[in-house]
Design an enzyme around this catalytic site. Sequence first.
Site, short mmCIF file in Angstrom:
data_model
loop_
_atom_site.label_atom_id
_atom_site.label_comp_id
_atom_site.label_asym_id
_atom_site.label_seq_id
_atom_site.Cartn_x
_atom_site.Cartn_y
_atom_site.Cartn_z
N GLU A 178 -5.62 -9.92 1.48
CA GLU A 178 -6.55 -9.57 0.46
C GLU A 178 -6.68 -10.51 -0.25
O GLU A 178 -6.36 -10.51 -1.40
CB GLU A 178 -5.58 -8.13 -0.01
CG GLU A 178 -5.64 -7.05 0.88
CD GLU A 178 -4.95 -5.93 0.10
OE1 GLU A 178 -4.29 -5.88 -0.34
OE2 GLU A 178 -5.55 -4.79 0.45
N GLU B 295 -2.72 -2.33 8.67
CA GLU B 295 -2.08 -1.11 7.85
C GLU B 295 -2.66 0.27 8.07
O GLU B 295 -4.08 0.38 8.07
CB GLU B 295 -2.12 -1.80 6.51
CG GLU B 295 -1.46 -2.80 6.15
CD GLU B 295 -1.79 -2.95 4.53
OE1 GLU B 295 -1.91 -2.27 3.75
OE2 GLU B 295 -1.66 -4.52 4.32
C1 GAL Z 1 -2.65 -2.66 1.14
C2 GAL Z 1 -2.08 -4.03 0.73
C3 GAL Z 1 -0.46 -3.71 0.91
C4 GAL Z 1 -0.08 -2.62 -0.12
C5 GAL Z 1 -0.83 -1.24 0.30
C6 GAL Z 1 -0.62 -0.06 -0.40
O1 GAL Z 1 -4.13 -2.72 0.48
O2 GAL Z 1 -2.32 -4.93 1.78
O3 GAL Z 1 0.16 -5.01 0.27
O4 GAL Z 1 -0.65 -2.69 -1.38
O5 GAL Z 1 -2.09 -1.64 0.52
O6 GAL Z 1 0.69 0.10 -0.60
#
Ligand code: GAL
Length: 993
Positions: free
Chosen positions: A412, A492
């Site tokens: 990010e 993620e």
């Molecule tokens: C993503 C990020 C993580 C965490 C997650 C939400 O955007 O990469 O580090 O913030 O969202 O918990």
Amino acid sequence: MSHLPEAALIFHEDPGPGTGRRAPRADFVSDAPRLPLNGRWRFRLSGTADGTGPSLPDPGLDDTGWDTIRVPSHWVLEGHGDPLYTNTAYPFPIDPPHLPDQNPTGDYRLRFDLPPTWPSGRSVLRFQGVDSCGTVWLNGELLGHSKGSRLPFEFDVTDVVRPRGNVLAVRVQRWSSGSYLEDQDMWWLPGIFRDVELLSRPEGGIDDFTVRASYSAGTGALLVTSDTPGLVEVPELGIAVPTGQEVVVGEVEPWSAEHPRLYRGTLRAAGETIALAIGFRTVEITGGRLLINGAPVLFRGVNRHEHDPDRGRSLDRETMIRDIELMKRHNVNAVRTAHYPPHPEFLRLCDEYGLWVVDECDIETHGFIYSGWEGNPPAEPRWRDALLDRIRRMVERDKNHPSVVIWSLGNESDSGSAFADIETWIREHDPTRPLHYERDPSYRHSDFYSLMYPSLDDLERIGQRKEETPSDVVAGSPDDVRRRGLPFLLCEYAHAMGNGPGSLVDYQVILESYERFCGAFVWEWIDHGLAAVDEHGRRYYRHGGDIDYQPNGERYCLDGLLFPDRTPSPGLLELRKAIEPVAITVEGSSVVVVNKHDFATLAHLGFRWLVEVDGVRVAAGMLSVPECAARSEVRVPLPDAVDAPAQDAAGAVSRLASSGGETWLTVEAVLAEDTRWAAAGHVVAWGQTRLGPGTPARPKAHQPHAVASHRDGTVSLGNATFDSRTGRLTHLGKLALDGPTFDVWRAPTENDHGQGPRNALAADWQAAGLDRFLHRTGPIEHPDPHTLVVHGRSGPATRTLGFRTTCTYRWQDGALHLLVEADPVGDWDDTAYGHLTLTPPRMGTRWSLPGGYTDVVWFGRGPGESYADSRAAARAGRFAGSINGMQTPYLVPQENGNHVETRWLELSGPGLPTLRVDGAPHLDFTARRWTSEALQAARRPHDLADSGRVWLNLDHGQQGVGSASCGPALPERYRLEVRRYSWSMTLTVVRGS
Ligand code: GAL
């Protein structure tokens, strides 16, 4: 001694990565002497970057009045100042590369002697991790400075170190220019938090070397290069060659996460012998797919932060092993090191235990989102060196690990030209691993298309390579065409905050359906709760909102599959089931076993079967499953004995008179032998099938009892007594109870709250008043002598919406039969408050029972909690538990402990009649010592006080849990539409009445 140069004071604000450091190199284990410098150091915390001033390095400084601190550690977890948690925000003004004057600074000092045997060659001082930066002096000499918190740095101290009386001094600013590159969603935890050590670098030793061990079609090739010539020996393979000479090894076993075959050897030079753990494997992208050792792989992964509730990111080896054991036991085969390189020992352990690793660099500049990305470091030339420095330190340190299969450039950080430079550097220095970077929509510097938190529909389209073109990319442009050809890595998904995530199985089905996918990583492994003790001495876990500092990210750091003490949450159990590497189903008269491993056969597994009738075991045995290659399936006839219990079952059924008849076959795949991470018998996968129709056996219906009204204001029906005015059930035999209350509420989960204004279902529910229904009893009727009907209407103040309810009771065969019907009334479409269609979270009834009830036995799904979209891990069977033990202690209290598809349950307690409830056919139930309202009001698990009553919810159902705290809305199919509902149950007092 030299005094602190003026320049040292501004090191921390210089965007450069450091000064005086040695070139990055591989992390390895050798026989060269090593002096750990961990232990208790002198420590003093000051409020500004100047620390204690210019005398810090002076060996003569009297520091006896200073505190001492454990190294490695974070000073904010050792009683000095506070840890801070922010998600995306920088906790300082965006004023790069500057930092505010308020900059807590830790000055550290250590006196040490060299062991008498310390060799006379070169000596190197190594720091494995200092957050956020360190300026280092030895014996008054400035050695240099470094930033990059989660990466090692070294100084050559040969000319400075002496046999006795060394004074090492380190100044650590909490905030530095480096902090602008470290805006990961996690606690800001300053300090020397990884090992410090002095390394002897012997004359004729090896400083750096690179192992290239590739694998192709059954054979391996090995090339070890090093800065000092040496001899590479791998006795098992008969290898003894000089460095720099490539060996065609011939037949070898490849390394994989499933079979982490390491060949042990040595790299020997005149002055040093290094231990080699070689894994032969080749990573490539061919035809738009990720292949390892020539075969496609599917990462069943998690995002792992380093976290310990007491030690923060300062983990010991046992904790690393614990993480790996827990991952392996829950079928996780891959780790993304979100969002920085882990302690190097973790990667050594991944090589040995077998986990695929996406090694991610310590780069995140997320907070520039608040400047509209203006000044974002990857797009600014002055940060180029700092960014490249981090990449070099990661790649050089970790390049020899077979487990590391992908380099991830960071997280990010938007886009910028530095990523092109980074890409060029890595490709030149390590062409053996593909690159991942998710946040640049052009994906020019990534070998994967990658996203976070897509919806199921979007993921499906990605699988088909038919995704929408990202908004910054021109459809049909070279970037667009190239991206569509890339494999997809879901870096993620499934935000594991609080109760959830839902839809893990739905995601897995899609991930296993398209060749484009190489796997996915759940966000995230562990809740980052920090241990604390409240004013009553009760232990709890702090989140960002517990620290008096603005801004803070509140509870957003509590989003892991493990609770902070590493107890698996229900979400991890669901993940284990969703990603199990063997699928077991029954088709006709065969057990179908699908081997979803990418490399392993099923030879390491044994298969055992079990038949239960109404949850009672009637037969069991072993299933002989023939050889089955990876990514293929075999069919095995159902065990002969499976028919026999059907006859037994008849007997069993009559014994279990009131309920029996459901026959289930369960087949489990278990480890045949002990492994490093679990003992023989550990269940890797399982499948269940219901055999036969299994109509519940019920006694013949007898003539129902008649309703009778009494002068004392009660109405009786068989054993049941009602209040004639309210229509509520007050007694069942000797059991005094109160219910039912029509109830659509549940204590909102983190996912019900959504993400800010996005998917904020709980806010809509509350705006509409679903949490504050008022009830009106309507007419109470006896349509026939045997039937009691209680009408009602429930809805919130100020609104027309609500439900008209009808409870119809009959007494028959010694039991009270209840049919609940609920019809929506009023205006449910008025979405003035909300942004989504309003639907109720739950459709149920609530009952109040004496607090003396302690235990529940039930037949349905269990043993853990289950919800509409998170129920794969819950088997069909008969379970027993205590009411207290059925509460999942989510760190922020919220809905928990539901059980879907419950056929029947029995509630018992000392001296109390046992209450039995049969669903017709199924119910959802929860049993608690507090109401949903109390659950909602509690801030922490220990705020939940026993109300003195047991609250039993007997429900048609409730909506799924989803993972909308970060990600898409709960799919429609897991919500409860506004429509007519009806469900039935039978209440009996079975013992003690
Ligand atoms: C993503 C990020 C993580 C965490 C997650 C939400 O955007 O990469 O580090 O913030 O969202 O918990």
